[in-house]
Scaffold this active site. Structure first.
Site, PDB file in Angstrom:
ATOM      1  N   LYS A 159       0.881  -1.163   0.000  1.00 50.79           N
ATOM      2  CA  LYS A 159       0.000   0.000   0.000  1.00 50.79           C
ATOM      3  C   LYS A 159       0.921   1.217   0.000  1.00 50.79           C
ATOM      4  CE  LYS A 159      -4.286   1.276   2.285  1.00 50.79           C
ATOM      5  NZ  LYS A 159      -5.095   1.526   1.114  1.00 50.79           N
TER       6      LYS A 159
HETATM    7  N1  PPE Z   1      -7.538  -2.247  -2.920  1.00 49.91           N
HETATM    8  C1  PPE Z   1      -6.993  -1.004  -2.891  1.00 49.91           C
HETATM    9  C2  PPE Z   1      -6.240  -0.506  -4.073  1.00 49.91           C
HETATM   10  C3  PPE Z   1      -7.147  -0.233  -1.728  1.00 49.91           C
HETATM   11  O1  PPE Z   1      -6.619   0.995  -1.684  1.00 49.91           O
HETATM   12  C4  PPE Z   1      -7.892  -0.744  -0.628  1.00 49.91           C
HETATM   13  C5  PPE Z   1      -8.085   0.088   0.607  1.00 49.91           C
HETATM   14  C6  PPE Z   1      -8.439  -2.044  -0.719  1.00 49.91           C
HETATM   15  C7  PPE Z   1      -8.239  -2.767  -1.884  1.00 49.91           C
HETATM   16  C8  PPE Z   1      -9.152  -2.696   0.450  1.00 49.91           C
HETATM   17  O2  PPE Z   1      -8.236  -3.007   1.471  1.00 49.91           O
HETATM   18  P1  PPE Z   1      -8.662  -3.022   3.012  1.00 49.91           P
HETATM   19  O3  PPE Z   1      -8.959  -1.609   3.421  1.00 49.91           O
HETATM   20  O4  PPE Z   1      -7.479  -3.590   3.721  1.00 49.91           O
HETATM   21  O5  PPE Z   1      -9.857  -3.876   3.102  1.00 49.91           O
HETATM   22  N2  PPE Z   1      -8.183   1.499   0.381  1.00 49.91           N
HETATM   23  C9  PPE Z   1      -7.951   2.439   1.462  1.00 49.91           C
HETATM   24  C10 PPE Z   1      -7.700   3.834   0.936  1.00 49.91           C
HETATM   25  C11 PPE Z   1      -8.858   4.606   0.433  1.00 49.91           C
HETATM   26  C12 PPE Z   1      -8.485   6.051   0.093  1.00 49.91           C
HETATM   27  O6  PPE Z   1      -9.089   6.598  -0.811  1.00 49.91           O
HETATM   28  O7  PPE Z   1      -7.596   6.634   0.732  1.00 49.91           O
HETATM   29  C13 PPE Z   1      -9.055   2.351   2.513  1.00 49.91           C
HETATM   30  O8  PPE Z   1     -10.129   1.803   2.254  1.00 49.91           O
HETATM   31  O9  PPE Z   1      -8.827   2.831   3.626  1.00 49.91           O
END
Ligand code: PPE
Length: 328
Positions: A159
């Site tokens: 991330k």
């Molecule tokens: N894919 C991506 C690319 C992603 O950024 C997230 C979280 C997910 C999947 C889901 O992962 P999880 O939160 O561990 O279930 N995206 C974060 C950032 C959003 C933003 O705009 O800033 C979030 O949901 O916090």
């Protein structure tokens, strides 16, 4: 401005007033995207404010950092205590928490290894990512013309800040017409995920989601949703998903910390199922909602209840401009 400011941000071990948490314009991370971050949510539960799967999020932060050769000056436990303190000092009960570690000021050029590493944790009230209404009615999505970053060029599992330019391109493309979210394919044309969410489809009662080899982020909500679904007796397969499978699905939904669980009712102008949120999506949405709010006994361990000791120190007592945190 969609950020609702709180009082303090934890910056390298100190609590700094929200408006003073600034960086130099020559910060390495600003120029080259050399940062790693997390998005975490804290929910109000009957046991007090509780952070959903905090340890897993901090582990992923440390993992993302390692993948980019960034050594964090704080261990997981120090970051966990700092996170609790950010919640309590700001007097928050429900919030979104954003830790970020980035290469700071002092070194230009692409070698990041000598640039300092700054770590900050902010928390603020952030409502439903794709809108409160969308959680009930679902969203319209578009398959992006941009392919999701692949593991030949970047690290899809990390991330990392710079990687999000890919999501930015896809999101802007999707927002221009009448869509609310973009879905990205990998370099083989298989479905990966949304710009900030993992994706799933339901066909004939079976739940299908792309696997780790499809350049996805290993979502913590994704892991939770898969476990909840299996505990409820559904079959969940992790496999390659073709673009047209989305159009043919009975249900499609997205999951992420910010978005939580959101139905998708239309993709590329094809209505999904009946064009309304599907039944299995509804069931999972309700079960996930119970889990994050501490109403589901089997998933209680996912909630890290914020240490009550800190609740005795209301944020209002803090008068100095800079306060050294207990974790510093
Ligand atoms: N894919 C991506 C690319 C992603 O950024 C997230 C979280 C997910 C999947 C889901 O992962 P999880 O939160 O561990 O279930 N995206 C974060 C950032 C959003 C933003 O705009 O800033 C979030 O949901 O916090």
């Amino acid at each position: 401005m969609n950020v609702d400011p709180s009082e303090f941000i934890w910056c390298n071990g100190e609590f700094v007033p929200w408006e003073d948490a600034k960086v130099h314009v020559l910060s390495h991370g600003l120029h080259y995207g050399t940062g790693v971050f997390e998005g975490i949510r804290c929910y109000d539960t009957e046991r007090g404010p509780a952070v959903f799967r905090l340890t897993e999020h901090l582990d992923r932060l440390l993992r993302s950092a390692r993948l980019y050769f960034m050594e964090l000056p704080y261990e997981r436990d120090a970051l966990r205590r700092a996170t609790h303190e950010v919640v309590t000092r700001n007097g928050l009960r429900e919030c979104y928490i954003r830790p970020i570690a980035f290469r700071g000021y002092g070194q230009m050029g692409l070698c990041p290894l000598d640039a300092p590493v700054d770590v900050t944790i902010a928390a603020w009230k952030w409502g439903a990512y794709l809108g409160e209404e969308s959680k009930r009615t679902g969203i319209r999505a578009k398959v992006s013309s941009w392919r999701r970053i692949n593991s030949d060029s970047l690290i899809p599992q990390a991330k990392a800040s710079g990687q999000y330019l890919n999501s930015v391109l896809a999101k802007v493309e999707a927002l221009k017409p009448r869509y609310q979210e973009a879905i990205l394919l990998d370099d083989h044309g298989y479905v990966c995920e949304g710009t900030g969410e993992n994706g799933y489809l339901v066909r004939e009662g079976e739940i299908v989601t792309p696997g780790q080899s499809n350049s996805i982020l290993d979502g913590i909500t994704r892991r939770s949703v898969i476990q909840i679904a299996r505990d409820l007796g559904y079959t969940v397969s992790e496999r390659n998903v073709g673009r047209a499978e989305l159009y043919l699905a009975d249900e499609v939904f997205l999951s992420g910390t910010a978005a939580e669980l959101v139905p998708v009712v239309e993709i590329d102008d094809h209505p999904i199922g009946g064009g309304a949120p599907g039944e299995i999506t509804r069931v999972l949405q309700a079960a996930f909602d119970d889990a994050i709010h501490g109403r589901a006994e089997p998933y209680r361990e996912w909630l890290d209840v914020v240490v009550p000791r800190d609740l005795e120190t209301p944020a209002g007592d803090v008068s100095e401009r800079r306060i050294t945190g207990a974790t510093g």
